[in-house]
Design an enzyme around this catalytic site. Structure first.
Site, short mmCIF file in Angstrom:
data_model
loop_
_atom_site.label_atom_id
_atom_site.label_comp_id
_atom_site.label_asym_id
_atom_site.label_seq_id
_atom_site.Cartn_x
_atom_site.Cartn_y
_atom_site.Cartn_z
N LYS A 46 -12.25 -0.10 -0.95
CA LYS A 46 -11.37 0.60 -1.89
C LYS A 46 -12.01 0.60 -3.28
O LYS A 46 -12.86 1.43 -3.56
CB LYS A 46 -9.98 -0.02 -1.83
CG LYS A 46 -9.36 0.23 -0.44
CD LYS A 46 -8.02 -0.37 -0.27
CE LYS A 46 -7.37 0.04 1.05
NZ LYS A 46 -8.15 -0.29 2.25
N SER B 139 0.79 -1.23 0.00
CA SER B 139 0.00 0.00 0.00
C SER B 139 0.82 1.28 0.00
O SER B 139 0.33 2.33 -0.42
CB SER B 139 -0.94 0.01 1.20
OG SER B 139 -0.22 -0.04 2.42
N HIS C 13 -5.41 -3.66 -2.37
CA HIS C 13 -5.13 -2.64 -3.38
C HIS C 13 -5.00 -3.21 -4.79
O HIS C 13 -4.66 -2.47 -5.72
CB HIS C 13 -3.86 -1.87 -3.00
CG HIS C 13 -3.99 -1.13 -1.72
ND1 HIS C 13 -4.52 0.14 -1.62
CD2 HIS C 13 -3.69 -1.50 -0.44
CE1 HIS C 13 -4.52 0.53 -0.35
NE2 HIS C 13 -4.03 -0.45 0.38
#
Length: 396
Positions: A253, A197, A225
């Site tokens: 996300k 990240s 991610h």
């Protein structure tokens, strides 16, 4: 007669005065190190625009990689779910909180990930601290990438297993540790992020999986991610053409909602339903959260070009500044000291961009940085303007 709760001259109990003084001392230390954080009220708008401190800026700091957090289709689905099933779940999932949207979403997510089953948790952090202790305990071995996310470390510490760190993205170091320590432990669990990240690089998953198979170990990949960005949106493991034993991720996300998940074999998921404490002992997510995630997943499945755009924009930015080709939608600009990172953030805010400084302990000492994240909602011209601003400020 002396009151057991003795009062100081200010009327504050000695115990309270003590804890307040202790807190203030520690806050003062953070101030001197440029490490004190403050909450900043931020209103998010379409096209990655935010309102903060009375200013409108284009944000390159959040993780809404597809812009679905403010997509009207997703917002509508959230509202419809609330109207159908209420504002809250009312209890834990094993009591009465397992509202109908859970089963639909988990089945669809499992199919998207190429797994037999999936299980939603209250957050990605809760998914890891609940899952890891189920599959590792005292007498077992955990091997974790040195730069893995804090929630993987938290889960490892809760498990009671022996934890060893291997050098970042270094299969040779992992092989050395396995050769030395694996035989003296019952089970072994290898853990890594899919996309890291703070640096944006991908884990080298194929050699990790080969080592796991060779040493009778399990591989857990947290792909918070990577989902929605890599491998046609399916994530890092799909992009690298392999299947981890445990696939962990988040709904907060690319899916633009909130929550976490674990995907894997149906027996693995069933065991988690019975043993994962962060699932069993917490109230289920509100229906609107799962309704939003379900619509976002539908969009992700049907719009592959949307999933490709964050990496395209990150590549566009790096090409403008002659930076290496990015491996994900995350591009770090390491500036060094905490003060330098804060000053760079302030200068970019003056130019109309929100790029929040990342400081220790989130990153190692001496590597404070600006962490840029690119979203399908960004406009090409905003990416070009940001590159120009970064160049003019001498940040590369």
């Amino acid at each position: 007669m002396t009151d057991k709760k003795a009062q100081s001259s200010s009327g504050v109990s000695d115990v309270l005065a003590s804890i307040t003084a202790s807190a203030q001392t520690r806050l003062d230390q953070l101030d001197t190190q440029d490490l004190r954080r403050h909450l900043k009220t931020t209103a998010r708008m379409p096209e990655q625009t935010v309102l903060r401190d009375g200013r409108s800026m284009v944000s390159f700091s959040d993780n809404d990689y597809l812009g679905l957090g403010v997509d009207q289709r997703v917002i509508k689905a959230a509202c419809e779910a609330a109207h159908l099933y209420g504002a809250g779940a009312g209890a834990s999932r094993l009591v009465t909180g397992d509202h109908p949207l859970y089963a639909e979403f988990e089945a669809r997510l499992a199919a998207f990930k190429g797994e037999e089953a999936a299980l939603v948790f209250g957050s990605g952090y809760m998914a890891n601290i609940g899952t890891i202790p189920v599959f590792a305990a005292k007498g077992d071995l955990i091997l974790i990438d040195r730069l893995a996310h804090a929630c993987l470390y938290a889960g490892a510490q809760l498990s009671g297993a022996r934890m060893l760190r291997f050098q970042h993205n270094n299969p040779d170091d992992l092989a050395r540790l396995l050769a030395r320590y694996r035989s003296s432990h019952r089970h072994a669990l290898i853990m890594t992020d899919g996309v890291f990240s703070m640096d944006g690089d991908q884990a080298c998953l194929k050699p990790l999986k080969m080592l796991a198979d060779e040493h009778d170990a399990w591989l857990l990949v947290d792909d918070a991610h990577g989902l929605g960005v890599l491998g046609d949106g399916r994530g890092t493991a799909h992009a690298q053409k392999l299947r981890p034993d445990l696939s962990v991720g988040t709904l907060s996300k690319a899916l633009g909602s909130y929550g976490g998940y674990v995907a894997g074999d149906s027996s693995v998921i069933d065991l988690l339903k019975n043993r994962a404490r962060s699932l069993i002992y917490t109230t289920a997510l509100p229906p609107m959260v799962i309704g939003a995630a379900l619509k976002a997943l539908e969009i992700m499945e049907s719009e592959p070009a949307l999933c490709a755009r964050p990496l395209e924009l990150a590549s566009q930015f790096c090409a403008c500044l002659n930076l290496p080709e990015p491996a994900s939608a995350i591009v770090p600009l390491v500036v060094g000291t905490e003060q330098a990172a804060l000053e760079a953030q302030a200068r970019l805010e003056d130019a109309g961009f929100l790029v929040v400084a990342i400081r220790p302990p989130t990153v190692p000492k001496g590597t404070a940085r600006l962490r840029l994240s690119f979203s399908a909602a960004h406009r090409d011209e905003d990416v070009t303007r940001l590159a120009d601003a970064v160049r003019q400020l001498g940040l590369v």
